[in-house]
Scaffold this motif. Structure first.
Motif, short mmCIF file in Angstrom:
data_model
loop_
_atom_site.label_atom_id
_atom_site.label_comp_id
_atom_site.label_asym_id
_atom_site.label_seq_id
_atom_site.Cartn_x
_atom_site.Cartn_y
_atom_site.Cartn_z
N LYS A 74 0.70 -1.21 -0.07
CA LYS A 74 0.11 -0.06 0.01
C LYS A 74 0.89 1.41 0.02
CE LYS A 74 -2.04 -1.19 3.90
NZ LYS A 74 -1.59 -2.49 4.21
N GLY A 75 1.94 1.27 0.92
CA GLY A 75 2.81 2.52 1.06
C GLY A 75 3.61 2.76 -0.10
N THR A 76 3.99 1.60 -0.72
CA THR A 76 4.96 1.82 -1.84
C THR A 76 4.08 2.11 -3.07
OG1 THR A 76 6.15 -0.23 -1.03
CG2 THR A 76 6.41 0.20 -3.59
N LEU A 93 0.15 7.58 12.92
CA LEU A 93 0.30 7.12 14.34
C LEU A 93 1.76 6.89 14.77
CD1 LEU A 93 -2.71 4.69 14.21
CD2 LEU A 93 -2.33 6.89 15.65
N GLY A 110 -4.73 2.52 4.53
CA GLY A 110 -5.00 1.92 5.96
C GLY A 110 -6.03 2.38 6.59
N GLU A 142 3.83 -14.79 0.56
CA GLU A 142 4.69 -13.26 -0.18
C GLU A 142 4.64 -12.27 0.84
OE1 GLU A 142 6.74 -12.75 -2.33
OE2 GLU A 142 6.40 -10.79 -3.07
N ARG A 161 7.88 -10.30 2.18
CA ARG A 161 7.92 -8.77 2.10
C ARG A 161 8.35 -8.04 3.58
NH1 ARG A 161 3.49 -6.97 -2.58
NH2 ARG A 161 4.48 -8.33 -4.13
N LEU A 162 7.65 -8.31 4.51
CA LEU A 162 7.75 -7.68 5.75
C LEU A 162 8.88 -8.27 6.66
CD1 LEU A 162 3.76 -7.75 7.22
CD2 LEU A 162 5.29 -5.90 6.24
N ILE A 169 10.32 3.40 1.62
CA ILE A 169 10.39 1.95 1.86
C ILE A 169 11.19 1.13 1.06
CG2 ILE A 169 8.54 0.11 2.04
CD1 ILE A 169 6.40 2.31 2.00
N ARG A 200 10.52 -1.86 11.32
CA ARG A 200 9.65 -1.59 12.13
C ARG A 200 9.49 -2.37 13.10
NH1 ARG A 200 4.38 0.16 8.04
NH2 ARG A 200 3.37 -1.37 9.67
N VAL A 207 2.91 -4.09 -10.69
CA VAL A 207 1.61 -3.65 -9.71
C VAL A 207 1.28 -2.25 -10.29
CG1 VAL A 207 0.58 -3.35 -7.42
CG2 VAL A 207 2.36 -5.33 -8.20
P1 AP5 Z 1 -0.08 0.40 8.62
O1 AP5 Z 1 1.31 1.17 8.73
O2 AP5 Z 1 -1.11 0.69 7.83
O3 AP5 Z 1 0.43 -1.03 8.43
P2 AP5 Z 1 -0.13 -2.44 7.73
O4 AP5 Z 1 -1.23 -2.19 7.08
O5 AP5 Z 1 0.48 -3.71 8.46
O6 AP5 Z 1 0.65 -2.29 6.24
P3 AP5 Z 1 2.06 -2.08 6.04
O7 AP5 Z 1 2.36 -0.62 6.20
O8 AP5 Z 1 2.93 -3.06 7.05
O9 AP5 Z 1 2.14 -2.48 4.64
P4 AP5 Z 1 2.03 -1.88 2.99
O10 AP5 Z 1 0.85 -2.56 2.46
O11 AP5 Z 1 2.05 -0.34 3.42
O12 AP5 Z 1 3.55 -2.45 2.65
P5 AP5 Z 1 4.78 -1.68 1.90
O13 AP5 Z 1 4.42 -0.71 0.65
O14 AP5 Z 1 5.60 -1.16 2.95
O15 AP5 Z 1 -0.67 0.33 10.44
C1 AP5 Z 1 0.24 -0.17 11.36
C2 AP5 Z 1 -0.65 -0.07 12.68
O16 AP5 Z 1 -1.17 1.03 12.79
C3 AP5 Z 1 -1.84 -1.21 12.45
O17 AP5 Z 1 -1.40 -2.44 12.74
C4 AP5 Z 1 -2.73 -0.60 13.52
O18 AP5 Z 1 -2.28 -1.07 14.82
C5 AP5 Z 1 -2.44 0.93 13.42
N1 AP5 Z 1 -3.61 1.50 12.45
C6 AP5 Z 1 -3.20 2.05 11.24
N2 AP5 Z 1 -4.33 2.52 10.66
C7 AP5 Z 1 -5.50 2.07 11.52
C8 AP5 Z 1 -6.81 2.35 11.42
N3 AP5 Z 1 -7.44 2.75 10.30
N4 AP5 Z 1 -7.34 1.85 12.41
C9 AP5 Z 1 -6.89 1.33 13.47
N5 AP5 Z 1 -5.58 1.04 13.76
C10 AP5 Z 1 -4.95 1.64 12.55
O19 AP5 Z 1 5.45 -2.90 1.63
C11 AP5 Z 1 6.07 -3.91 2.36
C12 AP5 Z 1 7.30 -4.44 1.86
O20 AP5 Z 1 7.21 -5.27 0.69
C13 AP5 Z 1 8.67 -3.31 1.68
O21 AP5 Z 1 9.86 -4.17 2.00
C14 AP5 Z 1 8.53 -3.18 0.05
O22 AP5 Z 1 9.61 -2.85 -0.40
C15 AP5 Z 1 8.02 -4.60 -0.27
N6 AP5 Z 1 7.31 -4.67 -1.73
C16 AP5 Z 1 6.17 -3.67 -2.05
N7 AP5 Z 1 5.67 -3.82 -3.21
C17 AP5 Z 1 6.30 -5.08 -3.73
C18 AP5 Z 1 6.30 -5.90 -4.92
N8 AP5 Z 1 5.53 -5.69 -5.79
N9 AP5 Z 1 7.24 -6.69 -5.02
C19 AP5 Z 1 8.17 -6.89 -3.96
N10 AP5 Z 1 8.39 -6.29 -2.78
C20 AP5 Z 1 7.35 -5.53 -2.69
#
Ligand code: AP5
Ligand code: MG
Length: 211
Positions: free
Chosen positions: A9-11, A31, A80, A114, A118-119, A131, A154, A198
């Motif tokens: 999502k962030g990427t 947060l 998110g 996967e 990634r994580l 990221i 993280r 993607v």
């Molecule tokens: P949040 O920060 O939103 O975390 P998450 O939903 O767990 O998602 P991530 O940020 O871990 O993953 P992402 O999908 O952004 O992936 P990314 O791009 O980094 O929330 C954290 C916490 O905050 C929650 O658990 C909760 O406690 C709280 N919170 C937040 N919002 C809330 C809400 N609305 N209500 C209540 N609580 C809330 O990529 C991940 C990895 O994969 C990276 O290393 C990246 O380089 C790699 N990658 C990305 N795309 C690819 C690809 N295509 N191929 C290979 N690798 C890839």
């Protein structure tokens, strides 16, 4: 922008923000900043976030709505948020009060093995939030390739928290997808493949009549 933890999502949001200039609002990033600054909200949120639980609705709703009000008429991309049906209802109420429509809801779909890959290899910059994944940067890289800031893992990228975040996503966030599917604005994207692949799929979906 929906998707399980680590779906990208962030990427992808960073790329969309660059292309369209829409303001990227990540409740997770807001947060984490509060936690780093030691604010009251940060202190409360930390224990939930470290365990991979959702921060209470009333706290997150206030944060997201305040941010939306702050950016006014500019386009936005929510990452998110909403994550529960109560949050989705609160968002609807706020958007209809300001006459701003929600155009599209994107869901990034990635299988669990996967996600764990990634994580467990993710690194983020403490300064600019960029990221990375250890497989995509030179071995031993300790600093951000964009700003030189320190790269860290993280606090919630540990096996126990990842498992919990996946469970919480299935139980509490998946129902929100049904909420938007019923309205015909949900676009599901296969998010397996390179970041660029993607992003191309996202662009095709966003620019088609369906989105
Ligand atoms: P949040 O920060 O939103 O975390 P998450 O939903 O767990 O998602 P991530 O940020 O871990 O993953 P992402 O999908 O952004 O992936 P990314 O791009 O980094 O929330 C954290 C916490 O905050 C929650 O658990 C909760 O406690 C709280 N919170 C937040 N919002 C809330 C809400 N609305 N209500 C209540 N609580 C809330 O990529 C991940 C990895 O994969 C990276 O290393 C990246 O380089 C790699 N990658 C990305 N795309 C690819 C690809 N295509 N191929 C290979 N690798 C890839
Ligand atoms: Mg993220």
């Amino acid at each position: 922008m929906f998707g399980p933890p680590g779906a990208g999502k962030g990427t992808q949001a960073e790329l969309i923000e660059k292309k369209f200039g829409a303001v990227h609002i990540s409740t997770g990033d807001i947060l984490r900043e509060a936690v780093a600054n030691g604010t009251e909200i940060g202190k409360l949120a930390k224990s939930y976030m470290d365990r991979g639980e959702l921060v209470p609705d009333e706290v997150v709703i206030d944060i997201a709505i305040a941010k939306l009000q702050e950016i006014g008429d500019s386009g936005f991309l929510l990452d998110g948020f909403p994550r529960t049906v109560a949050q989705a209802e609160a968002l609807d109420k706020a958007l209809s009060a300001s006459g701003i429509p929600l155009d599209t809801v994107i869901s990034l779909n990635v299988p669990e093995e996967e996600i764990v890959r990634r994580l467990s290899g993710r690194r983020v910059c403490t300064e600019c939030g960029a990221i990375y994944h250890i497989d995509s940067i030179p071995d031993g890289t300790l600093n951000c390739l964009l700003c030189g800031g320190k790269l860290i893992q993280r606090a919630d990228d540990n096996p126990e928290s990842i498992r919990n975040r996946l469970r919480v996503y299935d139980e509490q966030t998946s129902p929100v997808l049904d909420y938007y599917r019923g309205r015909g604005i949900l676009v599901e994207i296969n998010a397996v493949g390179t970041v660029e692949e993607v992003f191309c799929r996202l662009m095709e979906a966003l620019c088609s009549d369906k989105a």
